[in-house]
Design a protein around this motif. Structure first.
Motif, PDB file in Angstrom:
ATOM      1  N   LEU A  89       0.822  -1.200   0.000  1.00 11.18           N
ATOM      2  CA  LEU A  89       0.000   0.000   0.000  1.00 11.18           C
ATOM      3  C   LEU A  89       0.864   1.260   0.000  1.00 11.18           C
ATOM      4  CD1 LEU A  89      -2.535  -1.262   2.681  1.00 11.18           C
ATOM      5  CD2 LEU A  89      -2.895  -1.183   0.215  1.00 11.18           C
ATOM      6  N   CYS A  90       2.092   1.127  -0.481  1.00  9.30           N
ATOM      7  CA  CYS A  90       3.046   2.245  -0.535  1.00  9.30           C
ATOM      8  C   CYS A  90       3.387   2.527  -2.001  1.00  9.30           C
ATOM      9  CB  CYS A  90       4.314   1.901   0.247  1.00  9.30           C
ATOM     10  SG  CYS A  90       5.584   3.182   0.155  1.00  9.30           S
ATOM     11  N   LEU A  91       2.863   3.626  -2.524  1.00  5.67           N
ATOM     12  CA  LEU A  91       3.071   3.940  -3.936  1.00  5.67           C
ATOM     13  C   LEU A  91       4.545   4.220  -4.240  1.00  5.67           C
ATOM     14  CD1 LEU A  91       1.514   4.238  -6.561  1.00  5.67           C
ATOM     15  CD2 LEU A  91       1.247   6.668  -6.079  1.00  5.67           C
ATOM     16  N   GLN A  92       5.256   4.822  -3.314  1.00  3.65           N
ATOM     17  CA  GLN A  92       6.678   5.068  -3.540  1.00  3.65           C
ATOM     18  C   GLN A  92       7.423   3.760  -3.797  1.00  3.65           C
ATOM     19  OE1 GLN A  92       7.918   7.307  -0.012  1.00  3.65           O
ATOM     20  NE2 GLN A  92       8.041   9.171  -1.249  1.00  3.65           N
ATOM     21  N   TYR A  93       7.156   2.746  -2.991  1.00  9.64           N
ATOM     22  CA  TYR A  93       7.830   1.467  -3.174  1.00  9.64           C
ATOM     23  C   TYR A  93       7.434   0.831  -4.500  1.00  9.64           C
ATOM     24  CZ  TYR A  93       9.342  -3.344  -2.603  1.00  9.64           C
ATOM     25  OH  TYR A  93       9.929  -4.564  -2.809  1.00  9.64           O
ATOM     26  N   CYS A  94       6.131   0.801  -4.784  1.00  6.70           N
ATOM     27  CA  CYS A  94       5.653   0.105  -5.983  1.00  6.70           C
ATOM     28  C   CYS A  94       6.166   0.760  -7.257  1.00  6.70           C
ATOM     29  CB  CYS A  94       4.121   0.065  -5.986  1.00  6.70           C
ATOM     30  SG  CYS A  94       3.408  -0.936  -4.656  1.00  6.70           S
ATOM     31  N   VAL A  95       6.174   2.085  -7.307  1.00 10.64           N
ATOM     32  CA  VAL A  95       6.661   2.792  -8.487  1.00 10.64           C
ATOM     33  C   VAL A  95       8.167   2.588  -8.642  1.00 10.64           C
ATOM     34  CG1 VAL A  95       7.119   5.105  -9.405  1.00 10.64           C
ATOM     35  CG2 VAL A  95       4.824   4.490  -8.634  1.00 10.64           C
TER      36      VAL A  95
END
Length: 453
Positions: A322-328
């Motif tokens: 649920l962390c967009l920074q990590y996923c991107v």
């Protein structure tokens, strides 16, 4: 008349013959999808700990749990099924409702049909379609930002409808079941805010409560009636602003299961438009990660609120999903995102953390408080280029669906990710059984394939 009465009339008044082909096809599609992600969740974060716990929550041989050979009381098995389906954030979602319908509907249905026996595939299809109309319809009717965890709360109503359909409830019995379910509804967004594993358990709790509610109603318990629109009803206490009239008028014409979206990636749905944008940038342009000076993810206000959390050292898998920074950042580095990227040993990757710190999440105005898209990702490179990719349709949505081959590839990959669950060749038997589900006389045969010792 409270809207719950209209939902009740819809659930008890429809039969398999009323369902259009697209609803039947969608029910079977997302049944198989939920089975796959539920099996992959057998050894997901905290799943084995839950399995240890439920062994002490009563002794009974009512029902099996997905991918496990042990038996438990029906309501306990329903909780575990629902948790496993959602614990890796890989299950399908109705975007407009912000509801994961199959986790609760299938979690409860598998436990009940195993306990009861003799339930046909047609009856299960009815339960899935009508249950989704209830949970997703309630979600669509809400016009307020999430405060309570709607996949759990609205999902409980959908699971109750599904179980009632499997058990053949009449109108009064289902009304009592809905009222009893509402009295047990639970789950706030605080678990989402903190990335806690309690998030998936909140779906499990409401799924368990759906089975309990139906068992109590079947024995004559009288419960409140105005559970959606009453002074202290669901919409007023749990949601806020709502407009349920268009949803009620569409019952029997709009089939919510056909509006459900696949998840191509094992992450929160709110991250997936940005992930798709990154993949599109890599497809269209040639650049090195070392050239990236900054990354801007332009998202809806809901997306920013749900997944705009900071990337942290030592974060747990559920936080990272649920962390967009990590996923991107992870997708920029390798061009894809899969279950292995959320293992504990992968989450501390220094290169991902360094790049993730340069990902800025920017909320763009949107009149729909439940909108998860559109999304765009903008890269600023050291050579002066500014690259942008926009995603209007979330990947896997009805407007941008997975092909059947992609759908089956996802199922087979999930199946093979847990080799100790069952023999690999049994996956093809599950696919064939689901494809012909309307001809199955006792759906326990599906569990026989899924719960081998």
């Amino acid at each position: 008349m409270d809207a719950i009465a209209h939902f009740t009339d819809h659930v008890v008044g429809r039969t398999y013959d009323d369902l259009p082909p697209e609803a039947v096809t969608a029910a079977k599609t997302f049944l198989l999808d939920a089975i796959g992600v539920g099996l992959s969740g057998v050894h997901g974060q905290w799943a084995d700990a839950l399995d240890d716990c439920i062994a002490g929550w009563g002794s009974s041989d009512d029902s099996r749990v997905l991918g496990r050979s042990t038996r438990h009381p029906c309501a306990v098995a329903a909780l575990a099924n629902a948790f496993q389906i959602h614990n890796s954030e890989f299950d399908c979602v109705h975007e407009g409702a912000v509801v994961h319908p199959m986790a609760s509907i299938l979690g409860a249905s598998l436990a009940v049909l195993d306990r009861e026996g003799g339930i046909s595939g047609r009856r299960l299809i009815e339960a899935i379609v009508l249950g989704a109309d209830v949970s997703c319809g309630i979600g669509v009717a809400s016009k307020s930002p999430l405060r309570f965890f709607r996949p759990g709360t609205a999902g409980g109503f959908g699971a109750t409808a599904a179980v009632a359909r499997l058990l053949g409830f009449d109108r009064e019995t289902l009304l009592n079941a809905f009222g009893t379910l509402y009295g047990q509804s639970c789950g706030t967004m605080q678990s989402h805010e903190e990335g806690s594993m309690l998030l998936a358990l909140q779906i499990g709790f409401n799924t368990r409560n759906a089975v309990v509610s139906c068992d109590l109603a079947a024995r004559g318990l009288i419960a409140p009636r105005n559970v959606l629109e009453g002074r202290f009803g669901f919409f007023n206490l749990f949601e806020g602003e709502y407009d349920v009239a268009p949803v009620v008028s569409a019952l029997g014409r709009v089939w919510r299961i056909a509006e459900v979206s696949h998840k191509p990636f094992p992450t929160g749905r709110a991250t997936q438009g940005s992930i798709a944008a990154v993949i599109e940038l890599r497809r269209r342009h040639s650049f090195e990660v070392e050239q990236i000076e900054s990354v801007r993810a332009h998202v809806t206000p809901l997306t920013a609120r749900l997944v705009g959390r900071p990337l942290l050292p030592g974060m747990a898998p559920n936080y990272a999903r649920l962390c967009l920074q990590y996923c991107v950042a992870r997708t920029l580095l390798q061009g894809s995102l899969g279950p292995a990227d959320f293992r504990t040993d992968a989450l501390g990757d220094a290169a991902v953390h360094a790049l993730g710190q340069r990902v800025e999440v920017i909320a763009q105005p949107n009149d729909d408080p439940n909108a998860l898209g559109p999304a765009a990702v903008e890269l600023k490179l050291s050579d002066g280029r500014r690259l942008v990719a926009d995603i209007d349709d979330m990947p896997g949505s009805p407007s941008s669906p997975l092909s059947r081959d992609q759908h089956l590839q996802k199922f087979r990959s999930n199946w093979l990710s847990v080799p100790d669950v069952a023999a690999a060749e049994a996956a093809e038997g599950v696919i064939a059984l689901v494809d012909n589900l309307e001809e199955v006389q006792d759906v326990r045969s599906l569990l026989d394939l899924l719960c081998q010792a």
